[in-house]
Design an enzyme around this catalytic site. Structure first.
Site, PDB file in Angstrom:
ATOM      1  N   SER A  42      46.303 -28.179   3.043  1.00 39.88           N
ATOM      2  CA  SER A  42      47.761 -28.205   2.897  1.00 39.88           C
ATOM      3  C   SER A  42      48.280 -29.552   2.404  1.00 39.88           C
ATOM      4  O   SER A  42      47.977 -30.596   2.996  1.00 39.88           O
ATOM      5  CB  SER A  42      48.377 -27.889   4.267  1.00 39.88           C
ATOM      6  OG  SER A  42      49.669 -28.410   4.370  1.00 39.88           O
ATOM      7  N   GLY A  43      49.114 -29.514   1.373  1.00 40.75           N
ATOM      8  CA  GLY A  43      49.732 -30.745   0.881  1.00 40.75           C
ATOM      9  C   GLY A  43      50.645 -31.365   1.926  1.00 40.75           C
ATOM     10  O   GLY A  43      50.651 -32.590   2.115  1.00 40.75           O
ATOM     11  N   LEU A  44      51.409 -30.513   2.605  1.00 48.26           N
ATOM     12  CA  LEU A  44      52.303 -31.028   3.656  1.00 48.26           C
ATOM     13  C   LEU A  44      51.497 -31.715   4.749  1.00 48.26           C
ATOM     14  O   LEU A  44      51.818 -32.837   5.169  1.00 48.26           O
ATOM     15  CB  LEU A  44      53.120 -29.866   4.258  1.00 48.26           C
ATOM     16  CG  LEU A  44      53.938 -30.219   5.500  1.00 48.26           C
ATOM     17  CD1 LEU A  44      55.006 -31.255   5.188  1.00 48.26           C
ATOM     18  CD2 LEU A  44      54.570 -28.971   6.107  1.00 48.26           C
ATOM     19  N   ASP A  54      56.020 -35.190   1.720  1.00 49.37           N
ATOM     20  CA  ASP A  54      55.405 -34.161   0.868  1.00 49.37           C
ATOM     21  C   ASP A  54      56.119 -34.133  -0.490  1.00 49.37           C
ATOM     22  O   ASP A  54      56.639 -33.116  -0.911  1.00 49.37           O
ATOM     23  CB  ASP A  54      55.510 -32.807   1.599  1.00 49.37           C
ATOM     24  CG  ASP A  54      54.716 -31.705   0.918  1.00 49.37           C
ATOM     25  OD1 ASP A  54      53.865 -32.018   0.061  1.00 49.37           O
ATOM     26  OD2 ASP A  54      54.964 -30.521   1.234  1.00 49.37           O
ATOM     27  N   ASP A  81      45.898 -26.915  -1.897  1.00 49.85           N
ATOM     28  CA  ASP A  81      47.303 -26.883  -2.284  1.00 49.85           C
ATOM     29  C   ASP A  81      47.491 -27.958  -3.360  1.00 49.85           C
ATOM     30  O   ASP A  81      47.577 -29.142  -3.048  1.00 49.85           O
ATOM     31  CB  ASP A  81      48.140 -27.188  -1.038  1.00 49.85           C
ATOM     32  CG  ASP A  81      49.617 -27.314  -1.328  1.00 49.85           C
ATOM     33  OD1 ASP A  81      50.021 -27.105  -2.490  1.00 49.85           O
ATOM     34  OD2 ASP A  81      50.363 -27.626  -0.381  1.00 49.85           O
ATOM     35  N   ASP A  83      49.963 -28.514  -5.316  1.00 48.06           N
ATOM     36  CA  ASP A  83      51.373 -28.787  -5.660  1.00 48.06           C
ATOM     37  C   ASP A  83      51.678 -28.233  -7.060  1.00 48.06           C
ATOM     38  O   ASP A  83      51.407 -27.083  -7.329  1.00 48.06           O
ATOM     39  CB  ASP A  83      51.677 -30.286  -5.537  1.00 48.06           C
ATOM     40  CG  ASP A  83      51.693 -30.739  -4.076  1.00 48.06           C
ATOM     41  OD1 ASP A  83      51.770 -29.875  -3.189  1.00 48.06           O
ATOM     42  OD2 ASP A  83      51.616 -31.953  -3.826  1.00 48.06           O
ATOM     43  N   GLU A 110      52.190 -24.517  -7.843  1.00 43.60           N
ATOM     44  CA  GLU A 110      53.528 -23.941  -7.686  1.00 43.60           C
ATOM     45  C   GLU A 110      54.394 -24.275  -8.889  1.00 43.60           C
ATOM     46  O   GLU A 110      54.219 -25.329  -9.524  1.00 43.60           O
ATOM     47  CB  GLU A 110      54.168 -24.440  -6.388  1.00 43.60           C
ATOM     48  CG  GLU A 110      54.367 -25.935  -6.312  1.00 43.60           C
ATOM     49  CD  GLU A 110      54.587 -26.448  -4.884  1.00 43.60           C
ATOM     50  OE1 GLU A 110      53.733 -26.183  -4.017  1.00 43.60           O
ATOM     51  OE2 GLU A 110      55.598 -27.131  -4.651  1.00 43.60           O
ATOM     52  N   LYS A 116      57.248 -32.896  -6.622  1.00 41.98           N
ATOM     53  CA  LYS A 116      57.836 -31.762  -5.897  1.00 41.98           C
ATOM     54  C   LYS A 116      58.425 -32.197  -4.551  1.00 41.98           C
ATOM     55  O   LYS A 116      58.208 -33.330  -4.100  1.00 41.98           O
ATOM     56  CB  LYS A 116      56.796 -30.648  -5.697  1.00 41.98           C
ATOM     57  CG  LYS A 116      55.451 -31.021  -5.094  1.00 41.98           C
ATOM     58  CD  LYS A 116      55.436 -31.421  -3.633  1.00 41.98           C
ATOM     59  CE  LYS A 116      55.928 -30.355  -2.672  1.00 41.98           C
ATOM     60  NZ  LYS A 116      54.876 -29.369  -2.350  1.00 41.98           N
ATOM     61  N   ASN A 118      58.961 -30.494  -0.509  1.00 44.63           N
ATOM     62  CA  ASN A 118      58.524 -29.372   0.336  1.00 44.63           C
ATOM     63  C   ASN A 118      59.554 -28.246   0.281  1.00 44.63           C
ATOM     64  O   ASN A 118      60.759 -28.476   0.296  1.00 44.63           O
ATOM     65  CB  ASN A 118      58.311 -29.842   1.777  1.00 44.63           C
ATOM     66  CG  ASN A 118      57.736 -28.732   2.633  1.00 44.63           C
ATOM     67  OD1 ASN A 118      58.457 -27.946   3.232  1.00 44.63           O
ATOM     68  ND2 ASN A 118      56.413 -28.634   2.652  1.00 44.63           N
ATOM     69  N   SER A 119      59.058 -27.040   0.257  1.00 38.69           N
ATOM     70  CA  SER A 119      59.909 -25.858   0.053  1.00 38.69           C
ATOM     71  C   SER A 119      60.945 -25.656   1.154  1.00 38.69           C
ATOM     72  O   SER A 119      61.954 -24.989   0.947  1.00 38.69           O
ATOM     73  CB  SER A 119      59.035 -24.605  -0.031  1.00 38.69           C
ATOM     74  OG  SER A 119      58.110 -24.735  -1.071  1.00 38.69           O
ATOM     75  N   ARG A 154      51.799 -19.943  -7.548  1.00 44.89           N
ATOM     76  CA  ARG A 154      52.792 -19.806  -6.463  1.00 44.89           C
ATOM     77  C   ARG A 154      54.194 -19.731  -7.046  1.00 44.89           C
ATOM     78  O   ARG A 154      54.617 -20.625  -7.786  1.00 44.89           O
ATOM     79  CB  ARG A 154      52.629 -20.995  -5.531  1.00 44.89           C
ATOM     80  CG  ARG A 154      53.744 -21.207  -4.543  1.00 44.89           C
ATOM     81  CD  ARG A 154      53.283 -22.196  -3.499  1.00 44.89           C
ATOM     82  NE  ARG A 154      54.366 -22.841  -2.822  1.00 44.89           N
ATOM     83  CZ  ARG A 154      54.204 -23.765  -1.888  1.00 44.89           C
ATOM     84  NH1 ARG A 154      52.985 -24.158  -1.549  1.00 44.89           N
ATOM     85  NH2 ARG A 154      55.243 -24.312  -1.306  1.00 44.89           N
ATOM     86  N   HIS A 185      56.400 -17.228  -2.086  1.00 43.10           N
ATOM     87  CA  HIS A 185      56.868 -18.024  -0.950  1.00 43.10           C
ATOM     88  C   HIS A 185      58.300 -17.630  -0.596  1.00 43.10           C
ATOM     89  O   HIS A 185      59.099 -17.301  -1.489  1.00 43.10           O
ATOM     90  CB  HIS A 185      56.787 -19.516  -1.282  1.00 43.10           C
ATOM     91  CG  HIS A 185      56.609 -20.375  -0.066  1.00 43.10           C
ATOM     92  ND1 HIS A 185      56.368 -19.862   1.180  1.00 43.10           N
ATOM     93  CD2 HIS A 185      56.638 -21.724   0.095  1.00 43.10           C
ATOM     94  CE1 HIS A 185      56.247 -20.851   2.052  1.00 43.10           C
ATOM     95  NE2 HIS A 185      56.412 -21.988   1.418  1.00 43.10           N
TER      96      HIS A 185
HETATM   97  C1  SPV Z   1      51.759 -26.735   2.381  1.00 43.42           C
HETATM   98  O1  SPV Z   1      51.150 -26.398   3.393  1.00 43.42           O
HETATM   99  O2  SPV Z   1      51.768 -27.874   1.943  1.00 43.42           O
HETATM  100  C2  SPV Z   1      52.514 -25.740   1.619  1.00 43.42           C
HETATM  101  C3  SPV Z   1      53.118 -24.617   2.304  1.00 43.42           C
HETATM  102  O3  SPV Z   1      52.688 -25.913   0.437  1.00 43.42           O
HETATM  103  S1  SPV Z   1      54.763 -25.034   2.607  1.00 43.42           S
HETATM  104  O4  SPV Z   1      54.805 -26.209   3.430  1.00 43.42           O
HETATM  105  O5  SPV Z   1      55.290 -23.861   3.264  1.00 43.42           O
HETATM  106  O6  SPV Z   1      55.451 -25.249   1.359  1.00 43.42           O
HETATM  107 MG    MG Z   2      52.381 -27.797  -0.147  1.00 45.10          MG
END
Ligand code: SPV
Ligand code: MG
Length: 293
Positions: A42-44, A54, A81, A83, A110, A116, A118-119, A154, A185
């Site tokens: 996971s990027g986050l 993130d 991930d 990004d 994505e 980017k 975080n979503s 994504r 997502h």
């Molecule tokens: C991550 O885990 O970094 C993701 C999922 O991209 S989210 O945090 O939901 O965007």
């Molecule tokens: Mg991410």
């Protein structure tokens, strides 16, 4: 079986499959030992574990290095991930090559803009142009050497406030461009957007979801919708934060280790996760016997 093939098979499986988040070698080992068939890098979580945001504050080679440690200490496939691919089509090509060299099974990119956000963090989520993103997907797929390396596209249109029509248009375009699966997502607290998508999508190809915000939806619903893969995206990082806070606060308050000793991992567990035993065996084989041995 190769890690890439195993991830590809998970996407194509008739069963609902799961990836669990990890953000370093230690958490990757824990995911594997828990029985999961694959890992979401996971990027986050990786950026949080670095103490940065993130927002591509960690460079892609710093992320790659973490993924390499994760890959080296596990035998199950890792989906990174990626990004936005850290740049344009050319940066993605290089990323794919570097991931393959490190035995990472796939990458998810994505359709947002670099750097980017975080979503779940910002309402302002500008999207990449569809043609540009399709070019990126094609370039990524063209640059892989292992046919089974997976590229997942994504779709962030729900996240950016667009409706089903835009999500569908993008998913269809990315599928046609060669993505092995689409990740849809959603940040609402029900599965409604995903359900609406699945009704229109049919069986065009595998669909991946990240139910962080709609976690109350029963997992059976995902099966009934014919979702291929569920990503539990950040839950080891978040459980580590809670556990570390509790331990740090207790030790600080009590100025003693006494209260925490029973609920933290033993050193034997740490050594096992590091595979310390293997080195001890190897030392017997390779180090010359000395008076101390
Ligand atoms: C991550 O885990 O970094 C993701 C999922 O991209 S989210 O945090 O939901 O965007
Ligand atoms: Mg991410």
């Amino acid at each position: 079986m190769k890690k890439t093939t195993r991830l590809k098979n998970m996407l194509g499986s008739l069963e609902l499959e799961f990836l669990m988040e990890a953000h370093n070698g230690l958490s990757a080992r824990i995911v594997e030992q828990s029985g999961f068939k694959g890992i979401w890098a996971s990027g986050l979580s990786i950026s949080a574990s670095f103490g940065v945001r993130d927002n591509n504050e960690a460079s892609w080679t710093q992320v790659l290095e973490v993924a390499e440690f994760m890959s080296d200490c596990t035998a199950i496939p890792i989906l990174l991930d990626g990004d936005t691919g850290y740049g344009n089509f050319n940066n993605l090509r290089r990323l794919v090559r570097k991931l393959e060299q490190r035995d990472i099974a796939g990458v998810c990119i994505e359709d947002k803009l670099f750097p980017k956000t975080n979503s779940f963090l910002s309402e302002f989520q500008p999207l990449a142009g569809i043609d540009e993103f399709c070019g990126k997907i094609k370039a990524g797929k063209d640059s892989q050497r292992d046919d089974d390396f997976c590229l997942i596209a994504r779709v962030e249109a729900f996240i950016a406030g667009w409706g089903l029509e835009e999500v569908l248009k993008r998913a269809i375009a990315y599928h046609k461009a060669g993505a092995d699966a689409v990740l849809i997502h959603s940040k609402i607290d029900s599965c409604e957007e995903i359900e609406s998508f699945m009704r229109e999508w049919g069986d065009r190809g595998p669909v991946v979801i990240v139910p962080t915000k709609y976690y109350k939806t029963p997992t059976q619903t995902f099966r009934d919708l014919d979702i291929s893969l569920v990503i539990w995206a950040n839950h080891l990082m978040r459980s580590a934060i809670s556990a570390m806070r509790q331990t740090a606060m207790q030790i600080y308050d009590l100025q003693s280790l006494h209260a925490v000793e029973d609920r933290i991992a033993t050193l034997a567990e740490v050594f096992e996760l590091q595979n310390a035993d293997e080195l001890q065996q190897a030392e017997k084989r390779y180090l010359p016997a000395t008076a101390g041995n």
